[in-house]
Design a protein around this motif. Structure first.
Motif, short mmCIF file in Angstrom:
data_model
loop_
_atom_site.label_atom_id
_atom_site.label_comp_id
_atom_site.label_asym_id
_atom_site.label_seq_id
_atom_site.Cartn_x
_atom_site.Cartn_y
_atom_site.Cartn_z
N UNK A 55 0.86 -1.18 0.00
CA UNK A 55 0.00 0.00 0.00
C UNK A 55 0.89 1.23 0.00
N UNK A 56 0.62 2.16 -0.94
CA UNK A 56 1.45 3.35 -1.13
C UNK A 56 0.53 4.56 -1.28
N UNK A 57 1.00 5.70 -0.78
CA UNK A 57 0.24 6.94 -0.92
C UNK A 57 -0.10 7.19 -2.38
N UNK A 58 -1.34 7.60 -2.63
CA UNK A 58 -1.79 7.92 -3.98
C UNK A 58 -2.43 6.76 -4.72
N UNK A 118 -8.62 6.66 -2.02
CA UNK A 118 -7.23 7.01 -2.33
C UNK A 118 -6.46 7.02 -1.02
N UNK A 119 -5.32 6.34 -1.01
CA UNK A 119 -4.49 6.28 0.19
C UNK A 119 -3.85 7.64 0.43
N UNK A 120 -3.99 8.17 1.66
CA UNK A 120 -3.42 9.46 2.01
C UNK A 120 -2.16 9.33 2.86
N UNK A 121 -2.09 8.29 3.71
CA UNK A 121 -0.91 8.11 4.55
C UNK A 121 0.32 7.97 3.67
#
Length: 106
Positions: free
Chosen positions: A6-9, A26-29
């Motif tokens: 899991x990656x930001x964006x 959408x991943x924010x971390x």
């Protein structure tokens, strides 16, 4: 969840086992330590027509006609992630970061 890191964006489909509701998020971390946790901060992706006029400054349109709703952020359990469907472009991610800064007055 097994599969890609899991990656930001990244854009994921997530299904809550509690309500059975599916969401596109959408991943924010961004920090590796945060991404290793069970729950990850994400923003919902919505069709542009569903974004209230008053929230347009906190919404980032994407190239596929969707909108990252920075006003609709929640923690999602990684076990709910069912499918990696794409990723934001560098430009879109930059605009999401600007909207986050505006939302949290950073």
């Amino acid at each position: 969840m097994t599969g890609p890191a899991v990656v930001q964006g990244q854009i994921w489909k997530a299904v809550s086992p509690l309500a059975g509701q599916e969401a596109t998020i959408v991943i924010l971390d961004a920090a590796p330590g945060m991404l290793e946790r069970r729950r990850i901060l994400a923003a919902r992706v919505r069709p542009e027509r569903e974004v209230p006029q008053a929230m347009r400054l906190l919404a980032v349109p994407t190239s596929d006609g969707q909108t990252v709703a920075v006003y609709d952020i929640a923690a999602f359990d990684k076990a709910w992630f069912t499918e990696l469907t794409g990723a934001l472009t560098e430009d879109e991610l930059g605009r999401v970061k600007a909207a986050l800064a505006a939302r949290f007055d950073l």
